[in-house]
Design a protein around this motif. Structure first.
Motif, PDB file in Angstrom:
ATOM      1  N   PRO A  11      51.146  13.272  35.509  1.00  0.00           N
ATOM      2  CA  PRO A  11      50.797  12.409  36.290  1.00  0.00           C
ATOM      3  C   PRO A  11      49.927  12.545  37.363  1.00  0.00           C
ATOM      4  O   PRO A  11      49.539  13.681  37.562  1.00  0.00           O
ATOM      5  N   SER A  12      49.526  11.435  38.000  1.00  0.00           N
ATOM      6  CA  SER A  12      48.692  11.757  39.193  1.00  0.00           C
ATOM      7  C   SER A  12      49.553  12.188  40.495  1.00  0.00           C
ATOM      8  O   SER A  12      49.100  13.050  41.438  1.00  0.00           O
ATOM      9  N   LEU A  68      53.777  13.812  41.189  1.00  0.00           N
ATOM     10  CA  LEU A  68      54.925  13.953  40.774  1.00  0.00           C
ATOM     11  C   LEU A  68      56.054  14.329  41.689  1.00  0.00           C
ATOM     12  O   LEU A  68      55.794  15.153  42.578  1.00  0.00           O
ATOM     13  N   SER A  69      57.209  13.572  41.860  1.00  0.00           N
ATOM     14  CA  SER A  69      58.032  13.758  42.766  1.00  0.00           C
ATOM     15  C   SER A  69      59.285  14.583  42.079  1.00  0.00           C
ATOM     16  O   SER A  69      59.753  14.772  41.177  1.00  0.00           O
ATOM     17  N   ALA A  70      59.473  15.887  43.009  1.00  0.00           N
ATOM     18  CA  ALA A  70      60.468  16.742  42.233  1.00  0.00           C
ATOM     19  C   ALA A  70      61.092  17.461  43.552  1.00  0.00           C
ATOM     20  O   ALA A  70      60.893  17.257  44.755  1.00  0.00           O
ATOM     21  N   SER A  71      62.164  18.169  43.095  1.00  0.00           N
ATOM     22  CA  SER A  71      63.033  19.005  43.839  1.00  0.00           C
ATOM     23  C   SER A  71      63.027  20.404  43.473  1.00  0.00           C
ATOM     24  O   SER A  71      62.507  21.053  42.501  1.00  0.00           O
ATOM     25  N   VAL A  72      63.439  21.234  44.573  1.00  0.00           N
ATOM     26  CA  VAL A  72      63.234  22.585  44.455  1.00  0.00           C
ATOM     27  C   VAL A  72      64.293  23.036  43.235  1.00  0.00           C
ATOM     28  O   VAL A  72      65.443  22.468  43.174  1.00  0.00           O
ATOM     29  N   GLY A  73      63.687  23.987  42.336  1.00  0.00           N
ATOM     30  CA  GLY A  73      64.570  24.357  41.243  1.00  0.00           C
ATOM     31  C   GLY A  73      64.324  23.561  39.990  1.00  0.00           C
ATOM     32  O   GLY A  73      64.645  24.021  38.860  1.00  0.00           O
ATOM     33  N   ASP A  74      63.579  22.589  40.053  1.00  0.00           N
ATOM     34  CA  ASP A  74      63.385  21.702  38.881  1.00  0.00           C
ATOM     35  C   ASP A  74      61.992  22.379  38.079  1.00  0.00           C
ATOM     36  O   ASP A  74      61.275  22.880  38.643  1.00  0.00           O
ATOM     37  N   ARG A  75      62.331  21.891  36.900  1.00  0.00           N
ATOM     38  CA  ARG A  75      61.125  22.324  35.816  1.00  0.00           C
ATOM     39  C   ARG A  75      60.158  21.349  35.899  1.00  0.00           C
ATOM     40  O   ARG A  75      60.773  19.946  35.581  1.00  0.00           O
ATOM     41  N   VAL A  76      59.041  21.776  36.114  1.00  0.00           N
ATOM     42  CA  VAL A  76      57.980  20.730  36.426  1.00  0.00           C
ATOM     43  C   VAL A  76      56.731  20.690  35.159  1.00  0.00           C
ATOM     44  O   VAL A  76      56.412  21.898  35.091  1.00  0.00           O
ATOM     45  N   THR A  77      56.436  19.831  34.327  1.00  0.00           N
ATOM     46  CA  THR A  77      55.233  19.804  33.484  1.00  0.00           C
ATOM     47  C   THR A  77      54.071  18.843  34.028  1.00  0.00           C
ATOM     48  O   THR A  77      54.320  17.722  34.157  1.00  0.00           O
ATOM     49  N   ILE A  78      52.824  19.397  33.877  1.00  0.00           N
ATOM     50  CA  ILE A  78      51.823  18.757  34.099  1.00  0.00           C
ATOM     51  C   ILE A  78      50.756  18.799  33.178  1.00  0.00           C
ATOM     52  O   ILE A  78      50.578  19.794  32.295  1.00  0.00           O
ATOM     53  N   THR A  79      50.475  17.741  32.474  1.00  0.00           N
ATOM     54  CA  THR A  79      49.517  17.498  31.202  1.00  0.00           C
ATOM     55  C   THR A  79      48.140  17.253  32.016  1.00  0.00           C
ATOM     56  O   THR A  79      47.608  16.467  32.653  1.00  0.00           O
ATOM     57  N   CYS A  80      46.997  17.752  30.698  1.00  0.00           N
ATOM     58  CA  CYS A  80      45.715  17.870  31.245  1.00  0.00           C
ATOM     59  C   CYS A  80      45.137  17.558  29.647  1.00  0.00           C
ATOM     60  O   CYS A  80      45.466  18.307  28.581  1.00  0.00           O
ATOM     61  N   ARG A  81      44.450  16.285  29.453  1.00  0.00           N
ATOM     62  CA  ARG A  81      43.707  15.992  27.978  1.00  0.00           C
ATOM     63  C   ARG A  81      42.276  16.074  28.400  1.00  0.00           C
ATOM     64  O   ARG A  81      41.603  15.430  29.472  1.00  0.00           O
ATOM     65  N   ALA A 131      52.020  21.249  46.209  1.00  0.00           N
ATOM     66  CA  ALA A 131      50.667  21.317  46.456  1.00  0.00           C
ATOM     67  C   ALA A 131      49.994  20.302  45.037  1.00  0.00           C
ATOM     68  O   ALA A 131      50.720  19.714  44.644  1.00  0.00           O
ATOM     69  N   THR A 132      48.628  20.236  45.357  1.00  0.00           N
ATOM     70  CA  THR A 132      47.966  19.637  44.359  1.00  0.00           C
ATOM     71  C   THR A 132      47.429  20.775  43.272  1.00  0.00           C
ATOM     72  O   THR A 132      46.875  21.660  43.551  1.00  0.00           O
ATOM     73  N   TYR A 133      47.515  20.318  42.086  1.00  0.00           N
ATOM     74  CA  TYR A 133      47.146  21.018  40.923  1.00  0.00           C
ATOM     75  C   TYR A 133      46.013  20.485  40.113  1.00  0.00           C
ATOM     76  O   TYR A 133      45.869  19.200  39.882  1.00  0.00           O
ATOM     77  N   TYR A 134      44.902  21.172  39.586  1.00  0.00           N
ATOM     78  CA  TYR A 134      43.782  20.852  38.886  1.00  0.00           C
ATOM     79  C   TYR A 134      43.651  21.709  37.652  1.00  0.00           C
ATOM     80  O   TYR A 134      43.893  22.949  37.937  1.00  0.00           O
ATOM     81  N   GLN A 142      41.532  14.932  37.961  1.00  0.00           N
ATOM     82  CA  GLN A 142      41.515  14.505  39.079  1.00  0.00           C
ATOM     83  C   GLN A 142      42.562  14.792  39.986  1.00  0.00           C
ATOM     84  O   GLN A 142      42.596  14.384  41.136  1.00  0.00           O
ATOM     85  N   GLY A 143      43.518  15.709  39.529  1.00  0.00           N
ATOM     86  CA  GLY A 143      44.617  16.224  40.403  1.00  0.00           C
ATOM     87  C   GLY A 143      45.926  15.696  40.152  1.00  0.00           C
ATOM     88  O   GLY A 143      46.016  14.435  39.534  1.00  0.00           O
ATOM     89  N   THR A 144      46.945  16.451  40.307  1.00  0.00           N
ATOM     90  CA  THR A 144      48.276  16.027  40.157  1.00  0.00           C
ATOM     91  C   THR A 144      48.851  16.690  41.325  1.00  0.00           C
ATOM     92  O   THR A 144      49.040  17.783  41.718  1.00  0.00           O
ATOM     93  N   LYS A 145      49.579  15.604  42.398  1.00  0.00           N
ATOM     94  CA  LYS A 145      50.100  15.982  43.429  1.00  0.00           C
ATOM     95  C   LYS A 145      51.539  16.292  43.126  1.00  0.00           C
ATOM     96  O   LYS A 145      52.232  15.358  42.783  1.00  0.00           O
ATOM     97  N   VAL A 146      52.116  17.422  43.435  1.00  0.00           N
ATOM     98  CA  VAL A 146      53.548  17.486  43.522  1.00  0.00           C
ATOM     99  C   VAL A 146      54.429  17.601  44.775  1.00  0.00           C
ATOM    100  O   VAL A 146      53.846  18.270  45.724  1.00  0.00           O
ATOM    101  N   GLU A 147      55.184  16.513  45.021  1.00  0.00           N
ATOM    102  CA  GLU A 147      55.685  16.413  46.454  1.00  0.00           C
ATOM    103  C   GLU A 147      57.064  16.366  46.323  1.00  0.00           C
ATOM    104  O   GLU A 147      57.696  16.037  45.129  1.00  0.00           O
TER     105      GLU A 147
END
Lengths: 106, 124
Positions: A8-9, A11-24, A84-87, A100-105
């Motif tokens: 996603p553009s 992503l809201s998450a918490s400490v300890g979560d598993r997070v996945t970012i997709t790039c196409r 942070a933001t991931y590219y 365009q970046g994914t901000k993880v907050e």
């Protein structure tokens, strides 16, 4: 030019979560894909190259996968320093292009 | 360790020129291709240009072709970006970034090392 689309553009998450970012990618880029982390006011930091190779010094909770047109960045257990933001970036051909970046907050 | 330090940014009026510099240290500067990448305020990353290790080969993004010129002085371990006919939309932090490998070609690559960036503001 090859278009890179991240989701996603935000992503809201918490400490300890598993997070996945997709790039196409708009066309096949084989495995010529890199991932970067950027914090506010700082330069991007290389995390992953060639889709799945971990850059030296990067924690092993970061991993990358994929080939062709679909790629993922996974953080296995989110830590406070990971907000942070991931590219993603393709380097199959010029012009090299970024997602365009994914901000993880929180 | 590898260090890239950009300088030369500032506020400039539309249509005017500016030259950015990137001073390199901690590695064999004349063995690596170097890039400029920019980031408009609050926006994503955008590749601008690359120059080969010897300065003979250069590639540019379409949006700067004919306006920006990348060059290097290997005797001074310094990369340059001459920016002419500046537009409001060129406002950005400009980073220099190094290829991961030494190479005699200018293949598309990822960026292993980055400078801290220099801010260019184009405004009347």
């Amino acid at each position: 030019d090859i278009q890179m689309t991240q989701s996603p553009s935000t992503l809201s998450a918490s400490v300890g979560d598993r997070v996945t970012i997709t790039c196409r990618a708009s066309q096949s880029i084989s495995r010529w894909l890199a991932w970067y982390q950027q914090k506010p006011g700082k330069a991007p930091k290389l995390l992953i190259y060639k889709a799945a190779s971990l850059e030296g010094g990067v924690p092993s909770r970061f991993s990358g996968s994929g080939s062709g047109t679909e790629f993922t960045l996974t953080i296995s257990s989110l830590q406070p320093d990971d907000f942070a933001t991931y590219y993603c970036q393709q380097y199959n051909s010029y012009p090299v292009t970024f997602g365009q970046g994914t901000k993880v907050e929180i | 360790q590898v260090q890239l330090v950009e300088s030369g940014g500032g506020v400039v009026q539309p249509g005017r020129s500016l030259r950015l510099s990137c001073a390199a240290s901690g590695f064999g500067f004349d063995y690596y291709a170097i890039h400029w990448v920019r980031q408009a305020p609050g926006k994503g990353l955008e590749w601008v240009a690359v120059i080969s290790f010897d300065g003979r080969n250069k590639y540019y993004a379409d949006f700067v072709k004919g306006r920006f010129t990348i060059s290097r002085d290997n005797s001074k371990n310094t990369l340059y970006l001459e920016m002419n006919s500046l537009r409001v939309e060129d406002t950005a932090v400009y980073y220099c970034a190094r290829d991961p490998h030494t190479s005699t070609t200018v293949d598309a690559e990822f960026f292993q090392h980055w400078g801290q960036g220099t801010l260019v503001t184009v405004s009347s």
